[in-house]
Design a protein around this motif. Structure first.
Motif, PDB file in Angstrom:
ATOM      1  N   ASP A 120       0.773  -1.343  -0.040  1.00  0.00           N
ATOM      2  CA  ASP A 120       0.037   0.005  -0.099  1.00  0.00           C
ATOM      3  C   ASP A 120       0.896   1.435  -0.031  1.00  0.00           C
ATOM      4  O   ASP A 120       0.618   2.304   0.790  1.00  0.00           O
ATOM      5  CB  ASP A 120      -0.903  -0.026   1.228  1.00  0.00           C
ATOM      6  N   GLY A 121       2.143   1.295  -0.694  1.00  0.00           N
ATOM      7  CA  GLY A 121       2.746   2.328  -0.985  1.00  0.00           C
ATOM      8  C   GLY A 121       3.822   2.513   0.092  1.00  0.00           C
ATOM      9  O   GLY A 121       4.658   3.856   0.102  1.00  0.00           O
ATOM     10  N   SER A 122       3.842   1.617   0.960  1.00  0.00           N
ATOM     11  CA  SER A 122       5.064   1.823   2.099  1.00  0.00           C
ATOM     12  C   SER A 122       5.696   0.537   2.188  1.00  0.00           C
ATOM     13  O   SER A 122       5.445  -0.450   1.626  1.00  0.00           O
ATOM     14  CB  SER A 122       4.248   1.991   3.348  1.00  0.00           C
ATOM     15  N   LEU A 123       7.078   0.675   2.432  1.00  0.00           N
ATOM     16  CA  LEU A 123       8.052  -0.254   2.876  1.00  0.00           C
ATOM     17  C   LEU A 123       7.626  -1.196   3.900  1.00  0.00           C
ATOM     18  O   LEU A 123       7.578  -0.526   5.055  1.00  0.00           O
ATOM     19  CB  LEU A 123       9.385  -0.019   2.621  1.00  0.00           C
ATOM     20  N   VAL A 124       7.652  -2.652   3.905  1.00  0.00           N
ATOM     21  CA  VAL A 124       7.394  -3.140   5.424  1.00  0.00           C
ATOM     22  C   VAL A 124       8.446  -4.435   5.336  1.00  0.00           C
ATOM     23  O   VAL A 124       9.205  -4.880   4.390  1.00  0.00           O
ATOM     24  CB  VAL A 124       5.658  -3.665   5.263  1.00  0.00           C
ATOM     25  N   ILE A 125       8.425  -4.979   6.397  1.00  0.00           N
ATOM     26  CA  ILE A 125       8.837  -6.173   6.668  1.00  0.00           C
ATOM     27  C   ILE A 125       8.290  -7.560   6.578  1.00  0.00           C
ATOM     28  O   ILE A 125       6.899  -7.666   7.363  1.00  0.00           O
ATOM     29  CB  ILE A 125       9.607  -6.179   8.145  1.00  0.00           C
ATOM     30  N   SER A 126       8.369  -8.348   5.553  1.00  0.00           N
ATOM     31  CA  SER A 126       7.672  -9.475   5.645  1.00  0.00           C
ATOM     32  C   SER A 126       8.132 -10.722   4.277  1.00  0.00           C
ATOM     33  O   SER A 126       8.475 -10.025   3.386  1.00  0.00           O
ATOM     34  CB  SER A 126       6.190  -9.139   4.884  1.00  0.00           C
ATOM     35  N   HIS A 127       8.223 -11.662   4.837  1.00  0.00           N
ATOM     36  CA  HIS A 127       8.667 -12.767   3.948  1.00  0.00           C
ATOM     37  C   HIS A 127       7.632 -13.100   2.976  1.00  0.00           C
ATOM     38  O   HIS A 127       8.128 -13.387   1.797  1.00  0.00           O
ATOM     39  CB  HIS A 127       9.089 -13.799   4.709  1.00  0.00           C
ATOM     40  N   ASP A 128       6.409 -13.314   3.231  1.00  0.00           N
ATOM     41  CA  ASP A 128       5.559 -13.767   2.449  1.00  0.00           C
ATOM     42  C   ASP A 128       4.661 -12.311   2.044  1.00  0.00           C
ATOM     43  O   ASP A 128       4.810 -11.510   2.549  1.00  0.00           O
ATOM     44  CB  ASP A 128       4.523 -14.620   3.183  1.00  0.00           C
ATOM     45  N   PRO A 129       3.687 -12.609   0.752  1.00  0.00           N
ATOM     46  CA  PRO A 129       3.010 -11.276   0.709  1.00  0.00           C
ATOM     47  C   PRO A 129       2.288 -10.639   1.931  1.00  0.00           C
ATOM     48  O   PRO A 129       1.662 -11.087   2.859  1.00  0.00           O
ATOM     49  CB  PRO A 129       1.929 -11.899  -0.309  1.00  0.00           C
ATOM     50  N   PRO A 130       2.660  -9.420   2.268  1.00  0.00           N
ATOM     51  CA  PRO A 130       2.019  -8.649   3.432  1.00  0.00           C
ATOM     52  C   PRO A 130       0.515  -8.417   3.569  1.00  0.00           C
ATOM     53  O   PRO A 130      -0.126  -8.208   2.713  1.00  0.00           O
ATOM     54  CB  PRO A 130       3.195  -7.508   3.469  1.00  0.00           C
ATOM     55  N   THR A 131       0.427  -8.244   4.806  1.00  0.00           N
ATOM     56  CA  THR A 131      -0.925  -7.673   5.290  1.00  0.00           C
ATOM     57  C   THR A 131      -0.825  -6.223   5.782  1.00  0.00           C
ATOM     58  O   THR A 131       0.452  -6.084   6.156  1.00  0.00           O
ATOM     59  CB  THR A 131      -1.756  -8.535   6.357  1.00  0.00           C
ATOM     60  N   SER A 132      -1.891  -5.534   6.368  1.00  0.00           N
ATOM     61  CA  SER A 132      -1.893  -4.407   6.972  1.00  0.00           C
ATOM     62  C   SER A 132      -0.992  -4.652   8.341  1.00  0.00           C
ATOM     63  O   SER A 132      -0.691  -3.384   8.936  1.00  0.00           O
ATOM     64  CB  SER A 132      -2.931  -3.688   7.073  1.00  0.00           C
TER      65      SER A 132
END
Length: 209
Positions: free
Chosen positions: A40-52
Motif C-alpha cells: 500500500d505504498g510503504s516499505l514493510v518487513i515481510s517474507h510472504d505477501p504482506p497484510t496491513s
C-alpha cells in the motif's frame, strides 16, 4: 566471521520478522537478515505477501537505531522497484552497514545504478554468480547439500568480495557437520565473511568465543 540472525533472533516460529526477534538480535550484538517488500505504498518487513499488520521498515529501523546501530543488516528484497524508496529510508536513518540480495536480475541492475550494495547469489543452481564484477559480494546458498568449501570462499575473498554463507539450518538441514568443517577454515577469521543462521548464539560460541 560475522554472525547474522535470520529474520531476527527468534525462538518460536511466530517471532520471525517481529519486534521481539529484532530486539533480541540487536541487544545480543548480532547483525540481522530480514525481508523487505512494499504494501500500500510503504516499505514493510515481510517474507510472504504482506497484510496491513506487517511491521513497517521505518519501525524496524527505529529499533535498529536505538538498539543495534552499526551492526550489519542483510536486506532480502522480495519485490521489484524498491530501490529509490529503500535508499531514501536508509539514508534518513543513517544506515551504512548493509547489503541487499535476492532480487530479480533486471531489478538488480537498478540497484547498481543507485549505488546500493548488492550480494549476488551462488548456489548449486547458480554456479556462476550473475553480475559478479558489479556486486559487492556473494550470497552463498546451499539448498540441497553442503557443497560450499573453503576454496570457493577464499576465491571470493581474494577477489575483494564480501561473502555471506547460508547455514544449512535455513533450509531445515542439520548444520553441525558443516559448522565443524568451517571451524577448521583459515578464512573464517575474515571480517568480510558472514554466516546467516537461525542459531546465532550457538554460532557465536562455536566460531567467535
Amino acid at each position: 566471521m560475522i554472525i547474522l540472525s535470520h529474520r531476527g533472533y527468534w525462538k518460536a516460529t511466530e517471532e520471525k520478522n517481529t519486534e521481539t526477534a529484532f530486539l533480541r538480535s540487536f541487544r545480543l550484538g548480532f547483525g540481522t537478515e530480514t525481508d523487505v517488500r512494499d504494501h500500500d505504498g510503504s516499505l514493510v518487513i515481510s517474507h510472504d505477501p504482506p497484510t496491513s499488520a506487517a511491521l513497517s521498515l521505518d519501525r524496524f529501523l527505529e529499533i535498529y537505531r536505538e538498539e543495534g546501530a552499526g551492526l550489519p543488516l542483510a536486506l532480502n528484497i522480495k519485490a521489484d522497484g524498491l530501490q529509490a524508496a529503500l535508499k531514501g529510508v536508509l539514508a534518513r536513518f543513517q544506515v551504512t552497514n548493509y547489503f541487499t540480495f535476492d532480487m530479480s536480475l533486471p531489478d538488480m541492475l537498478h540497484y547498481f545504478v543507485q549505488n546500493i550494495p548488492v550480494l549476488t547469489r551462488q548456489s548449486e543452481y547458480e554456479p556462476q554468480p550473475l553480475c559478479y564484477e558489479q556486486a559487492d559480494g556473494v550470497w552463498l546458498d546451499c539448498f540441497q547439500g553442503d557443497w560450499i568449501d573453503e576454496q570457493t570462499v577464499s576465491g571470493h575473498l581474494d577477489a575483494g568480495k564480501r561473502v555471506c554463507i547460508v547455514s544449512p539450518d535455513l533450509h531445515r538441514r542439520p548444520h553441525e557437520a558443516f559448522w565443524e568443517t568451517m571451524a577448521g577454515w583459515e578464512t573464517r577469521r575474515s571480517n568480510r565473511l558472514l554466516l546467516c543462521t537461525d542459531f546465532p548464539e550457538d554460532a557465536r560460541a562455536r566460531f567467535q568465543e
